[in-house]
Design a protein around this motif. Structure first.
Motif, PDB file in Angstrom:
ATOM      1  N   GLN A 230       1.043  -0.893   0.464  1.00  0.00           N
ATOM      2  CA  GLN A 230      -0.037  -0.126   0.034  1.00  0.00           C
ATOM      3  C   GLN A 230       0.768   0.913  -0.358  1.00  0.00           C
ATOM      4  O   GLN A 230       0.824   1.776  -0.636  1.00  0.00           O
ATOM      5  CB  GLN A 230      -0.693   0.223   1.201  1.00  0.00           C
ATOM      6  CG  GLN A 230      -1.524  -1.075   1.581  1.00  0.00           C
ATOM      7  CD  GLN A 230      -2.747  -1.425   2.654  1.00  0.00           C
ATOM      8  OE1 GLN A 230      -2.313  -0.273   3.584  1.00  0.00           O
ATOM      9  NE2 GLN A 230      -4.216  -1.698   2.665  1.00  0.00           N
ATOM     10  N   LEU A 231       2.157   1.043   0.668  1.00  0.00           N
ATOM     11  CA  LEU A 231       2.793   2.420   0.969  1.00  0.00           C
ATOM     12  C   LEU A 231       3.400   2.852  -0.507  1.00  0.00           C
ATOM     13  O   LEU A 231       3.623   3.858  -1.173  1.00  0.00           O
ATOM     14  CB  LEU A 231       3.763   2.444   2.233  1.00  0.00           C
ATOM     15  CG  LEU A 231       3.772   2.534   3.626  1.00  0.00           C
ATOM     16  CD1 LEU A 231       4.578   1.888   4.236  1.00  0.00           C
ATOM     17  CD2 LEU A 231       2.981   3.669   3.425  1.00  0.00           C
ATOM     18  N   GLU A 233       2.347   1.581  -3.464  1.00  0.00           N
ATOM     19  CA  GLU A 233       1.507   2.114  -4.512  1.00  0.00           C
ATOM     20  C   GLU A 233       0.967   3.591  -4.173  1.00  0.00           C
ATOM     21  O   GLU A 233       0.977   4.649  -5.039  1.00  0.00           O
ATOM     22  CB  GLU A 233       0.525   0.990  -4.358  1.00  0.00           C
ATOM     23  CG  GLU A 233       0.043   0.432  -4.640  1.00  0.00           C
ATOM     24  CD  GLU A 233      -1.407  -0.442  -4.621  1.00  0.00           C
ATOM     25  OE1 GLU A 233      -2.169   0.152  -4.088  1.00  0.00           O
ATOM     26  OE2 GLU A 233      -0.944  -1.593  -4.197  1.00  0.00           O
ATOM     27  N   GLU A 234       1.235   4.441  -2.743  1.00  0.00           N
ATOM     28  CA  GLU A 234       0.774   5.921  -1.841  1.00  0.00           C
ATOM     29  C   GLU A 234       1.994   6.576  -3.178  1.00  0.00           C
ATOM     30  O   GLU A 234       1.800   7.923  -3.559  1.00  0.00           O
ATOM     31  CB  GLU A 234       1.189   5.891  -1.060  1.00  0.00           C
ATOM     32  CG  GLU A 234      -0.884   5.216  -0.369  1.00  0.00           C
ATOM     33  CD  GLU A 234      -0.760   5.459   0.508  1.00  0.00           C
ATOM     34  OE1 GLU A 234       0.476   5.652   2.177  1.00  0.00           O
ATOM     35  OE2 GLU A 234      -1.491   4.798   1.791  1.00  0.00           O
ATOM     36  N   TYR A 236       3.648   6.065  -5.963  1.00  0.00           N
ATOM     37  CA  TYR A 236       3.537   6.333  -7.254  1.00  0.00           C
ATOM     38  C   TYR A 236       3.654   7.395  -7.936  1.00  0.00           C
ATOM     39  O   TYR A 236       4.937   6.874  -8.662  1.00  0.00           O
ATOM     40  CB  TYR A 236       2.692   4.955  -7.764  1.00  0.00           C
ATOM     41  CG  TYR A 236       3.221   5.449  -9.353  1.00  0.00           C
ATOM     42  CD1 TYR A 236       3.577   4.116 -10.123  1.00  0.00           C
ATOM     43  CD2 TYR A 236       2.172   6.153 -10.446  1.00  0.00           C
ATOM     44  CE1 TYR A 236       3.609   4.081 -10.746  1.00  0.00           C
ATOM     45  CE2 TYR A 236       2.095   5.308 -10.972  1.00  0.00           C
ATOM     46  CZ  TYR A 236       2.942   5.208 -11.824  1.00  0.00           C
ATOM     47  OH  TYR A 236       3.086   4.602 -14.172  1.00  0.00           O
ATOM     48  N   ASP A 269       7.183   4.281   5.998  1.00  0.00           N
ATOM     49  CA  ASP A 269       7.417   5.943   4.555  1.00  0.00           C
ATOM     50  C   ASP A 269       8.374   6.236   5.028  1.00  0.00           C
ATOM     51  O   ASP A 269       9.266   7.305   3.857  1.00  0.00           O
ATOM     52  CB  ASP A 269       5.674   6.531   5.448  1.00  0.00           C
ATOM     53  CG  ASP A 269       5.822   8.303   4.710  1.00  0.00           C
ATOM     54  OD1 ASP A 269       6.531   8.916   4.954  1.00  0.00           O
ATOM     55  OD2 ASP A 269       4.994   8.176   3.739  1.00  0.00           O
TER      56      ASP A 269
END
Length: 381
Positions: A230-231, A233-234, A236, A269
């Motif tokens: 998920q991270l 993809e964020e 991208y 992150d």
């Protein structure tokens, strides 16, 4: 040594000295009594009448009194002689206490023996050491706060000045910008600077909260592979802006661990963001997960500039940056990796970094089973 044992040792030492003193006094008395006849005969031959030749009751009483006083004197002198080391030691401890009370915290008393005075000296040395450590921590805390304020002022001033400058250009009635393209350009720049300012404030707030406050952890089951997916993809858009590609690999389809999901998200992150900033030249970011029953190992690799070996031990220090110019391209507070290490420490894990021509690798090891009640996660300094 226990307090009862120390007292027993002290009293035993005193009893031994008293015994030795009494023995010396008795031997002195025996010596005088044994040689009294010689002394009396000497005075008779000299034709002198004195206490030693007088056989009357008064003379006998005076002789006994003299022997008693002489015995007391010999006992006292012997006892003081045997106690001279203890008295000097007491004086040394007293002087050390006075020095410490006057602010000389480098005072130390030599530990001699195992009685109450040696325990007092040990406690005094420990007290001085604790005070020194406390003062050093206070000085370090003060230095860190001053450093924090200085870095905050530096890092926040640059984007804030840009935002104010571009907004002044847009709002200045004398130099009104009418072209829509230029207006949009200025607004986009101000927006970008504002987002960077927001990120700086977020990093500073997060670090100060972890360092000077208490962070309550909400531990639950987290699928580390799903979280990383998920991270990535964020991120991208950031990958696209920097012409980077990424790859996530794992030797297990899912890896559940006990952790605080929000803190782990903050941890990775920061690591991914750091890999993008300093790995743009390498064109690729590699994220790998190695599952296990006790530990989950996550490595994030970028193929950008190599970090000099002498700088690797300082990479997780607060405000430390490999790129020292604090440019806007790699800008930040220098707190991202310090926050990452704090989060790892809170979870009882470890984080390491290596850097060579094969890439810069940040390796995080997290416990699969995390007992929040047994881990030390309160104040992170």
């Amino acid at each position: 040594m226990k307090s009862k044992d120390v007292s027993r040792s002290f009293y035993w030492h005193m009893a031994v000295n008293i015994g030795y003193s009494a023995l010396i006094a008795c031997m002195s008395e025996i010596f005088l009594l044994t040689n009294l006849s010689i002394i009396s005969r000497y005075f008779r031959e000299m034709g002198r009448e004195n206490l030693f030749t007088d056989g009357g009751g008064q003379g006998e009483l005076i002789r006994v009194l003299i022997f008693v006083l002489l015995g007391i004197a010999v006992f006292s002198v012997s006892f003081l002689f045997l106690q001279r080391r203890t008295m000097r030691y007491m004086a040394e401890i007293s002087q050390a206490m006075q020095n410490i009370s006057e602010g000389d915290l480098n005072t130390a008393v030599e530990i001699i023996g195992d009685d109450e005075f040696s325990q007092m000296a040990e406690s005094l040395n420990k007290l001085a050491e604790n005070i020194r450590e406390l003062m050093d921590k206070e000085r370090e805390a003060e230095r860190s706060k001053n450093e924090l304020i200085t870095n905050i002022a530096h890092d926040l001033r640059t984007p804030l000045t840009s935002i104010i400058g571009y907004l002044e250009l847009l709002s200045n009635s004398r130099q009104t910008v009418t072209e829509p393209e230029i207006q949009k350009k200025y607004i986009d720049i101000a927006y970008t600077k504002a987002k960077r300012l927001e990120k700086l404030i977020e990093d500073l707030f997060g670090f100060t909260k972890m360092t000077y406050g208490k962070v309550s952890m909400k531990v639950g089951q987290v699928d580390i592979i799903k979280l990383l997916s998920q991270l990535l993809e964020e991120f991208y858009p950031s990958f696209a802006d920097n012409n980077l590609t990424y790859e996530l690999t794992s030797d297990v389809p899912a890896q559940m661990i006990c952790a605080d999901a929000n803190l782990l998200a903050r941890l990775f992150d920061n690591l991914i963001n750091n890999a993008i900033k300093y790995g743009a030249e390498g064109k690729r970011i590699q994220v790998n997960v190695c599952g296990g029953e006790e530990l989950a190992t996550i490595s994030i690799t970028n193929y950008g500039r190599v970090i000099p070996p002498e700088e690797l031990p300082m990479i997780f220090n607060k405000f430390y940056r490999v790129e020292h110019s604090r440019s806007t391209s790699t800008g930040g507070t220098g707190l991202g990796l310090a926050i990452a290490k704090n989060v790892v420490d809170m979870h009882g894990g470890s984080i390491q970094v290596t850097s060579d021509l094969n890439g810069t690798v940040f390796t995080v090891k997290l416990k699969v089973h995390f007992d929040v009640n047994k881990e030390n996660f309160g104040e992170i300094g």
